[in-house]
Write a protein that holds these residues in place. Structure first.
Motif, PDB file in Angstrom:
ATOM      1  N   ALA A  16       0.828  -1.208   0.000  1.00  0.00           N
ATOM      2  CA  ALA A  16       0.000   0.000   0.000  1.00  0.00           C
ATOM      3  C   ALA A  16       0.862   1.258   0.000  1.00  0.00           C
ATOM      4  O   ALA A  16       0.477   2.290  -0.564  1.00  0.00           O
ATOM      5  N   ILE A  17       2.034   1.190   0.651  1.00  0.00           N
ATOM      6  CA  ILE A  17       2.952   2.339   0.653  1.00  0.00           C
ATOM      7  C   ILE A  17       3.416   2.613  -0.771  1.00  0.00           C
ATOM      8  O   ILE A  17       3.487   3.767  -1.217  1.00  0.00           O
ATOM      9  N   MET A  18       3.739   1.551  -1.513  1.00  0.00           N
ATOM     10  CA  MET A  18       4.119   1.694  -2.912  1.00  0.00           C
ATOM     11  C   MET A  18       2.963   2.235  -3.746  1.00  0.00           C
ATOM     12  O   MET A  18       3.145   3.094  -4.620  1.00  0.00           O
ATOM     13  N   ALA A  19       1.747   1.766  -3.464  1.00  0.00           N
ATOM     14  CA  ALA A  19       0.572   2.225  -4.196  1.00  0.00           C
ATOM     15  C   ALA A  19       0.311   3.714  -3.964  1.00  0.00           C
ATOM     16  O   ALA A  19      -0.134   4.424  -4.874  1.00  0.00           O
ATOM     17  N   LEU A  20       0.594   4.198  -2.754  1.00  0.00           N
ATOM     18  CA  LEU A  20       0.463   5.633  -2.476  1.00  0.00           C
ATOM     19  C   LEU A  20       1.430   6.431  -3.334  1.00  0.00           C
ATOM     20  O   LEU A  20       1.093   7.523  -3.821  1.00  0.00           O
ATOM     21  N   GLY A  21       2.644   5.901  -3.536  1.00  0.00           N
ATOM     22  CA  GLY A  21       3.602   6.556  -4.407  1.00  0.00           C
ATOM     23  C   GLY A  21       3.129   6.592  -5.845  1.00  0.00           C
ATOM     24  O   GLY A  21       3.246   7.625  -6.534  1.00  0.00           O
ATOM     25  N   VAL A  22       2.571   5.485  -6.318  1.00  0.00           N
ATOM     26  CA  VAL A  22       2.026   5.430  -7.678  1.00  0.00           C
ATOM     27  C   VAL A  22       0.849   6.397  -7.825  1.00  0.00           C
ATOM     28  O   VAL A  22       0.705   7.066  -8.847  1.00  0.00           O
ATOM     29  N   PRO A  32       3.090   9.575 -16.141  1.00  0.00           N
ATOM     30  CA  PRO A  32       3.235   8.108 -16.265  1.00  0.00           C
ATOM     31  C   PRO A  32       4.645   7.663 -15.927  1.00  0.00           C
ATOM     32  O   PRO A  32       5.492   7.487 -16.796  1.00  0.00           O
ATOM     33  N   ASP A  33       4.923   7.463 -14.654  1.00  0.00           N
ATOM     34  CA  ASP A  33       6.275   7.195 -14.177  1.00  0.00           C
ATOM     35  C   ASP A  33       6.541   5.695 -14.073  1.00  0.00           C
ATOM     36  O   ASP A  33       5.966   5.007 -13.218  1.00  0.00           O
ATOM     37  N   ASN A 218       8.707   8.210  -5.515  1.00  0.00           N
ATOM     38  CA  ASN A 218       9.663   7.098  -5.550  1.00  0.00           C
ATOM     39  C   ASN A 218      10.297   6.843  -4.193  1.00  0.00           C
ATOM     40  O   ASN A 218      10.782   5.734  -3.940  1.00  0.00           O
ATOM     41  N   ALA A 219      10.296   7.839  -3.316  1.00  0.00           N
ATOM     42  CA  ALA A 219      10.747   7.601  -1.946  1.00  0.00           C
ATOM     43  C   ALA A 219       9.809   6.609  -1.260  1.00  0.00           C
ATOM     44  O   ALA A 219      10.257   5.689  -0.554  1.00  0.00           O
ATOM     45  N   LEU A 220       8.508   6.781  -1.455  1.00  0.00           N
ATOM     46  CA  LEU A 220       7.533   5.849  -0.883  1.00  0.00           C
ATOM     47  C   LEU A 220       7.672   4.459  -1.502  1.00  0.00           C
ATOM     48  O   LEU A 220       7.567   3.440  -0.810  1.00  0.00           O
ATOM     49  N   VAL A 221       7.906   4.419  -2.816  1.00  0.00           N
ATOM     50  CA  VAL A 221       8.086   3.137  -3.502  1.00  0.00           C
ATOM     51  C   VAL A 221       9.315   2.414  -2.955  1.00  0.00           C
ATOM     52  O   VAL A 221       9.275   1.207  -2.676  1.00  0.00           O
ATOM     53  N   ALA A 222      10.417   3.140  -2.788  1.00  0.00           N
ATOM     54  CA  ALA A 222      11.640   2.538  -2.266  1.00  0.00           C
ATOM     55  C   ALA A 222      11.464   2.082  -0.819  1.00  0.00           C
ATOM     56  O   ALA A 222      12.000   1.037  -0.419  1.00  0.00           O
ATOM     57  N   GLY A 247       0.853  -1.493  -8.502  1.00  0.00           N
ATOM     58  CA  GLY A 247       0.473  -0.195  -7.945  1.00  0.00           C
ATOM     59  C   GLY A 247      -0.766   0.371  -8.606  1.00  0.00           C
ATOM     60  O   GLY A 247      -1.683   0.854  -7.934  1.00  0.00           O
ATOM     61  N   LEU A 248      -0.817   0.300  -9.929  1.00  0.00           N
ATOM     62  CA  LEU A 248      -1.987   0.808 -10.649  1.00  0.00           C
ATOM     63  C   LEU A 248      -3.236  -0.009 -10.326  1.00  0.00           C
ATOM     64  O   LEU A 248      -4.330   0.549 -10.177  1.00  0.00           O
ATOM     65  N   ALA A 249      -3.065  -1.327 -10.218  1.00  0.00           N
ATOM     66  CA  ALA A 249      -4.199  -2.181  -9.859  1.00  0.00           C
ATOM     67  C   ALA A 249      -4.758  -1.795  -8.494  1.00  0.00           C
ATOM     68  O   ALA A 249      -5.980  -1.718  -8.306  1.00  0.00           O
ATOM     69  N   SER A 250      -3.873  -1.530  -7.546  1.00  0.00           N
ATOM     70  CA  SER A 250      -4.305  -1.138  -6.205  1.00  0.00           C
ATOM     71  C   SER A 250      -5.073   0.180  -6.244  1.00  0.00           C
ATOM     72  O   SER A 250      -6.129   0.322  -5.612  1.00  0.00           O
TER      73      SER A 250
END
Length: 344
Positions: A16-22, A32-33, A218-222, A247-250
């Motif tokens: 979910a942390i990664m999804a917040l970054g997305v 579109p990163d 990307n800080a959240l993704v990392a 991430g997009l699915a979430s």
């Protein structure tokens, strides 16, 4: 089955942390990163490398967050200063990060220049630290007893340190994201995503806002990658493949189910979407004719359904609304006709 679902919820909260970054890049910044597939591994590699070298897991996790921020800023600079297409900027940085990640993992071994993976089986992690804490104060025994004796579960996890720490951490990060998007800088980033030309007319530095937004994302993704590495007890150069799709699915699943009326509701929807995605994935793997090798296929199907079903539901609702309006017009015409007959 319950234990598998419990593990899926744990992973869903971390993802979910990664999804917040997305969400910050695709929804807020409208960028579109594709750096995500690389920065996720950068976070995992940085944290794993530092843990193996003897650094505190919390410090290693923070270092992973900084590494992800730098990677995101580099993507932003490629786009804003290099005038490279947003999609191509992310792809170029993702490719570059693959080699960089191998170099980072090679730092964990004085004899290796590059290294494709780092095992963490015998290393301490942020989760093991908190698991021992929860166990010492009796939370593990209390929650396990509640599930078995009160709710009647036959099996229950014996340790709760992982899910408690990731839940607390994810909620804190969600709250920070909510606060950030309501600050002056956050509002400027949101405005940049909505209408770059308009916000530039107010003398806003849109290039700087884009770089900052990509860095935070990307800080959240990392950070998520660092936590997944410690959760899975390994970091691998290929563990980030398909992260952008997850991430997009979430994001899509959460928005379709819970809506996007407010920032608080939207970020909560993203967190819930990540958890639901992992649960759906775990359930799908319980089907006899599906295997772990079908992970990418399952992910693609989940995303397709998440995109198509809301459209079909909205079309159905619009059809019902049109039918109601038609019936209302017919009733109004009937009333007017009857009123005219009475006057006559």
């Amino acid at each position: 089955m319950f234990t598998a679902m419990f593990g899926s919820v744990e992973q869903g909260i971390i993802y979910a942390i990664m999804a917040l970054g997305v969400y910050l890049t695709f929804r807020v910044l409208d960028f579109p990163d594709l750096t995500v597939d690389g920065s996720f591994v950068t976070g995992a590699a940085t944290a794993a490398m530092m843990i193996v070298l003897g650094y505190n897991p919390i410090l290693a996790t923070l270092a992973a967050l900084v590494a992800g921020f730098i990677a995101g800023c580099m993507t932003g600079l490629l786009h804003t200063k290099g005038k490279i297409n947003p999609l191509l900027s992310g792809i170029l940085m993702m490719i570059a990060l693959y080699s960089i990640n191998l170099r980072i993992m090679g730092l964990s071994d004085e004899n290796a220049v590059v290294k494709p993976n780092i095992p963490l089986m015998s290393s301490d992690s942020i989760f093991s630290q908190f698991q021992s804490l929860w166990g010492n104060i009796g939370i593990d025994q209390a929650l396990t007893s509640f599930l078995k004796n009160t709710l009647g579960f036959q099996t229950a996890p014996s340790t709760w340190g992982t899910i408690l720490i990731v839940l607390i951490l994810t909620l804190i990060i969600k709250s920070i994201v909510d606060w950030f998007l309501k600050t002056e800088v956050g509002l400027a980033i949101r405005a940049t995503g909505d209408n770059k030309r308009m916000i530039r007319s107010f003398s806003a530095n849109t290039d700087g806002l884009i770089v900052l937004g990509l860095g935070v994302s990307n800080a959240l993704v990392a950070l998520s990658g660092a936590l997944i590495a410690q959760y899975s007890k390994f970091a691998d150069a290929n563990m980030g493949i398909g992260m952008i799709v997850i991430g997009l699915a979430s994001v899509i699943i959460g928005e379709a189910i819970f809506g996007t009326k407010t920032i608080f509701r939207t970020t909560l929807a993203v967190v819930a979407g990540a958890i639901i995605y992992r649960i759906i994935y775990a359930v799908a793997l319980q089907i006899d004719w599906l295997d772990t090798s079908d992970m990418k296929l399952i992910t693609a199907i989940i995303v397709i359904l998440a995109l198509v079903i809301p459209q079909l539901v909205e079309k159905r609702r619009e059809k019902i609304r049109k039918e109601k309006r038609r019936i209302q017009r017919l009733e109004q015409q009937r009333e007017l006709t009857q009123g005219g007959n009475h006057l006559a």
